[in-house]
Enzyme design. Structure first.
Site, PDB file in Angstrom:
ATOM      1  N   GLU A 186       0.691  -1.407  -0.092  1.00  0.00           N
ATOM      2  CA  GLU A 186      -0.031  -0.011  -0.023  1.00  0.00           C
ATOM      3  C   GLU A 186       0.876   1.170   0.136  1.00  0.00           C
ATOM      4  O   GLU A 186       0.362   2.392  -0.517  1.00  0.00           O
ATOM      5  CB  GLU A 186      -0.999   0.024   1.195  1.00  0.00           C
ATOM      6  CG  GLU A 186      -2.173  -0.734   1.148  1.00  0.00           C
ATOM      7  CD  GLU A 186      -1.843  -2.327   1.437  1.00  0.00           C
ATOM      8  OE1 GLU A 186      -0.525  -2.823   1.946  1.00  0.00           O
ATOM      9  OE2 GLU A 186      -2.584  -3.278   1.932  1.00  0.00           O
ATOM     10  N   PHE A 197     -11.728  -7.198  13.636  1.00  0.00           N
ATOM     11  CA  PHE A 197     -10.689  -7.720  12.776  1.00  0.00           C
ATOM     12  C   PHE A 197     -10.399  -6.627  11.739  1.00  0.00           C
ATOM     13  O   PHE A 197     -11.258  -6.041  11.160  1.00  0.00           O
ATOM     14  CB  PHE A 197     -11.080  -8.979  12.014  1.00  0.00           C
ATOM     15  CG  PHE A 197      -9.892  -9.320  10.979  1.00  0.00           C
ATOM     16  CD1 PHE A 197      -8.603  -9.931  11.658  1.00  0.00           C
ATOM     17  CD2 PHE A 197     -10.194  -9.573   9.617  1.00  0.00           C
ATOM     18  CE1 PHE A 197      -7.722 -10.240  10.656  1.00  0.00           C
ATOM     19  CE2 PHE A 197      -9.140  -9.751   8.739  1.00  0.00           C
ATOM     20  CZ  PHE A 197      -8.086 -10.240   9.269  1.00  0.00           C
ATOM     21  N   GLN A 198      -8.775  -6.380  11.521  1.00  0.00           N
ATOM     22  CA  GLN A 198      -8.573  -5.406  10.693  1.00  0.00           C
ATOM     23  C   GLN A 198      -9.044  -3.822  10.928  1.00  0.00           C
ATOM     24  O   GLN A 198      -9.235  -3.211  10.025  1.00  0.00           O
ATOM     25  CB  GLN A 198      -8.566  -5.920   9.187  1.00  0.00           C
ATOM     26  CG  GLN A 198      -7.691  -6.946   9.101  1.00  0.00           C
ATOM     27  CD  GLN A 198      -7.364  -7.322   7.301  1.00  0.00           C
ATOM     28  OE1 GLN A 198      -8.484  -6.635   6.477  1.00  0.00           O
ATOM     29  NE2 GLN A 198      -6.351  -7.631   6.958  1.00  0.00           N
ATOM     30  N   LYS A 253     -17.521  -0.584   5.889  1.00  0.00           N
ATOM     31  CA  LYS A 253     -18.030  -1.443   4.788  1.00  0.00           C
ATOM     32  C   LYS A 253     -19.680  -1.435   4.514  1.00  0.00           C
ATOM     33  O   LYS A 253     -20.001  -1.430   3.502  1.00  0.00           O
ATOM     34  CB  LYS A 253     -17.783  -2.884   5.127  1.00  0.00           C
ATOM     35  CG  LYS A 253     -18.059  -3.776   4.015  1.00  0.00           C
ATOM     36  CD  LYS A 253     -17.121  -5.266   4.383  1.00  0.00           C
ATOM     37  CE  LYS A 253     -17.404  -6.194   3.101  1.00  0.00           C
ATOM     38  NZ  LYS A 253     -16.812  -7.467   3.648  1.00  0.00           N
ATOM     39  N   MET A 281      24.602   8.135   1.701  1.00  0.00           N
ATOM     40  CA  MET A 281      24.614   9.370   2.593  1.00  0.00           C
ATOM     41  C   MET A 281      24.847   9.274   4.094  1.00  0.00           C
ATOM     42  O   MET A 281      25.435   9.863   4.761  1.00  0.00           O
ATOM     43  CB  MET A 281      23.181   9.902   2.138  1.00  0.00           C
ATOM     44  CG  MET A 281      23.187  11.350   2.798  1.00  0.00           C
ATOM     45  SD  MET A 281      24.595  12.594   1.914  1.00  0.00           S
ATOM     46  CE  MET A 281      23.419  13.289   0.499  1.00  0.00           C
TER      47      MET A 281
END
Lengths: 171, 600
Positions: free
Chosen positions: B62, B124-125, B174, B496
């Site tokens: 993502e 959940f999630q 949802k 760097m």
């Protein structure tokens, strides 16, 4: 513009009355390391869905200018007004102060409360709850006097403020 | 809901929320979204399956979806769109969101959320997405009522693209995606927001003040940044017109590269920590500075109390909070860079204030003298490839193709070498993570650019450490046959970090050496791409030629000198006139102060 003199600013912020708005303002202050001396918030216009936040903060002129610009940048903020700069304004705070004690202390507490125009809003034979409004310093002074007389608990709202005269904030 | 619009049509027929979301996207002109599916957003994926108007690009992580959307946005000027699921989908996107926030890139990120009745139950999630992303976005929304759905999405696009652009999250439970919802048309006249009204038109009095200051100036400079790019290509055209009209020296920030053509003789190169000698000395010695859409970032100013000590500063920015944040300015101008430049050009032509021509000619003589220092010179000899030489050859050989070229970078030494040696002529051709400095940005950003410009040449100039942070996107390149070229300057170090350890920490190279690098040629092969390697200087041109000619994705592993440092460099806590020009000077450089040590 001074970057060394620290001043106190009382800032009024008119915001959308929506979920999360207080978190946005508080998160801005903590995330950017600004001080909050006090912060109050309540809905002020049910029809237009507006809330008003009064925040008292300290910083250099440059920091306070930043605080105002950052507040104004938040999408749900309608207006930011630095009352300390805008001119004469009223600042008030409400406090509830519980004093527990007996005998001479009780009498003295009541006498001082009268002098400070604090109201007794609850009483038992061993306690008082005083209600007072005023500038924060007045409440500080009253609490200091109550300390040896059995001061048990303090509850303060933080400052609310409004400009004197005809000047007003409207979204 | 925080916006009102007088003439918005609400349809009476109701469609499932997911369809309403897609319709709103379509009405906002969205043709592609970058995303990754999951439980909470399945209704949107189902709706996507049943339509053809919007193309979905399946990323592998993502974070990469957001960077791809950023690359898309930066190369087109349009809003980039991301679709991810709840919980880990949203938290993985956070780095990309902060990246877009720091660099002011317009992105709308739709996140799935558990159904409204489960919010707060540790489902959940579930993650508190609006809570987590509040400081990571310009604004965010949680849609709790179906009737708000379409309007919130229109609002989100308006907030993302207007004013100082930035990322906006819309969190979509949802049940809202499943339940029927009415559709609200985007207001034809544009969203009129109740509380959010960015100022774009500059105050004419300030314009006049600025123009007069610049005309009287004996040592002027134009220092321009990402705000000019964000304002659109017309602003870059106007900047070029203004600089040529006034014959002032012009320097760009890392974010502003491409706003002014690098080949113009008035261009001083990039300024700041790894900017050119002439750009930094011009900033230090100028008497009037015009900051056009940049923000006096610490990478630009160096030590603040020694920054451009004798100049009057004009600061044009669309964000009032940028003004007087780091540097006190004399003439603030709030507005859109394009409008400000147009107004300044007009005012310059009509105002009769005499121009300090003689002094300005002397200023140019001084600048030309600084230029003779040739601060970006390097010597390529022997078989070891100098990284500067690799970028220079890449630049020359891509120029020779005549193709429209888009460069993205990762973060580190290679990024600075790319900025120094790959001249960018046009806006929207240079994609780099400036503010946040996100390693792993370049590959997904190049992917987003390539989606928007299928026929263009898209090159990610990378380091071998950064590229591994989003290497999984090679899979996306393969799936969509995106011919992105990954050009790795491989010195086996986090270069760097190693450079700072050499300079500030007694050459104790703590954890900055990559012990077990993959074989990038085989890695390319595993991802169905072409793998190439140049180990010696005589192989470099052939590898670049083959990379440019190959029609598909390529990883070119360029093995470069391991101990090369990036110069010039203004050490932490130093001033512009205290820069280190090269390794010989490094040993004699003023020791970094304790104050400087704490800076990043």
């Amino acid at each position: 513009m001074s970057d060394t003199n620290v001043r106190t600013a009382t800032i009024a912020v008119l915001v959308e009355n929506e979920a999360g708005i207080l978190a946005r303002v508080v998160g801005l202050f903590s995330g950017r390391g600004y001080n909050i001396e006090s912060l109050t918030v309540a809905a002020v216009d049910e029809e237009k869905l507006l809330s008003r936040i009064t925040v008292v903060t300290t910083g250099t002129d440059m920091v306070i200018e930043q605080i105002k610009a950052q507040l104004d940048r938040l999408v749900p903020v309608h207006m930011v007004n630095d009352l300390s700069l805008a001119g004469p304004h009223l600042v008030r705070e409400l406090a509830l102060i519980k004093v527990v004690g007996k005998g001479e202390h009780r009498v003295e507490a009541l006498r001082l409360a009268d002098a400070f125009r604090a109201h007794v809003v609850d009483a038992t034979t061993e306690s008082f709850v005083f209600e007072m409004t005023g500038h924060g310093e007045k409440i500080d002074a009253f609490c200091a006097l109550m300390r040896p007389l059995g001061l048990a608990e303090i509850c303060r709202t933080g400052a609310v403020a409004i400009a004197r005269g005809t000047a007003h904030m409207a979204a | 809901m925080s916006s009102t619009s007088s003439a918005t049509a609400v349809t009476t027929d109701q469609r499932p929320g997911a369809e309403v979301v897609l319709r709103a996207l379509k009405d906002q002109g969205v043709d592609v979204i970058f995303g990754y599916p999951g439980g909470a957003v399945l209704p949107i994926y189902d709706a996507l399956f049943q339509q053809n108007a919007i193309r979905h690009i399946l990323v592998r992580h993502e974070q990469a979806a957001v960077h791809a959307a950023e690359g898309y946005a930066r190369s087109t000027g349009k809003v980039g769109v991301v679709l991810v699921t709840s919980g880990p989908g949203a938290t993985n996107a956070v780095t990309g969101l902060v990246d877009a926030l720091m660099d002011s890139i317009p992105v709308v990120c739709l996140t799935g959320q558990v159904p409204t009745h489960l919010i707060g139950n540790d489902a959940f999630q579930e993650a508190d997405t609006t809570g987590i992303t509040r400081p990571a976005t310009k604004h965010n929304y949680l849609v709790k009522r179906s009737e708000d759905l379409a309007k919130v999405i229109h609002d989100a696009f308006y907030v993302a693209r207007s004013g100082r652009p930035g990322p906006v999250v819309v969190d979509l439970p949802k049940d809202i995606l499943i339940k029927p919802a009415p559709y609200t048309e985007a207001p034809a006249a544009g969203v009129e927001h109740r509380s959010y009204r960015p100022v774009t038109e500059p105050d004419p009095a300030r314009i006049l003040e600025a123009v007069r200051l610049l005309k009287r100036s004996e040592r002027p400079v134009v220092y321009s940044g990402g705000g000019v790019i964000n304002s659109g290509p017309e602003a870059s055209r106007l900047l070029t017109e203004f600089v040529r009209l006034t014959n002032m020296p012009c320097t760009n920030t890392l974010m502003g590269l491409g706003a002014f053509p690098a080949s113009d003789r008035r261009f001083l190169g990039m300024l700041g920590m790894h900017g050119t000698y002439e750009a930094n000395l011009v900033m230090h010695g100028c008497d009037v500075m015009l900051n056009m859409g940049a923000r006096f970032d610490d990478r630009i100013t160096g030590r603040l109390d020694a920054f451009s000590p004798s100049s009057k500063k004009i600061h044009a920015d669309i964000d009032p909070s940028s003004i007087n944040k780091n540097v006190k300015v004399d003439v603030p101008i709030v507005g859109d860079a394009g409008r400000i430049l147009a107004a300044m050009i007009e005012c310059w032509k009509s105002d009769t204030t005499p121009i300090a021509k003689e002094a300005q000619a002397a200023w140019w003589t001084q600048i030309e003298e600084w230029r003779t220092k040739n601060c970006l010179a390097y010597v390529q000899q022997g078989s070891i490839i100098k990284p500067q030489h690799a970028v220079r050859r890449l630049y020359e050989m891509t120029q020779a193709t005549g193709r429209d070229t888009f460069i993205s970078t990762e973060v580190g030494q290679h990024q600075m070498w790319a900025a120094q040696y790959f001249g960018v002529e046009k806006p929207n051709r240079w994609m780099t993570s400036g503010g946040l400095g996100t390693m792993g940005y370049g590959l997904p950003a190049a992917m987003g650019v390539q989606i928007a410009h299928p026929d263009a040449l898209c090159i990610d100039i990378a380091g071998e450490a950064s590229i591994l942070m989003n290497i999984q996107e090679m899979g996306t390149l393969a799936q969509y046959n995106l011919p992105v070229k990954v050009f790795i300057l491989n010195n086996q170090y986090m270069g760097m970090v190693r450079q700072w350890q050499e300079l500030l920490h007694g050459s104790r190279y703590s954890e900055s050496y990559s012990e077990a690098l993959p074989d990038f040629v085989k890695l390319a092969d595993a991802f169905h791409a072409r793998g190439l390697r140049a180990e010696t200087a005589d192989q470099l041109d052939d590898v670049i030629r083959e990379m440019l000619a190959h029609p598909g994705p390529v990883i070119a592993d360029i093995c470069v000198a391991k101990d090369e440092n990036c110069f010039p460099m203004i050490p932490s806590g130093a001033a512009h006139n205290e820069m280190i020009l090269g390794p010989d000077q490094e040993k004699n450089a003023r020791a970094v102060t304790d104050d400087g040590m704490v800076l990043v």
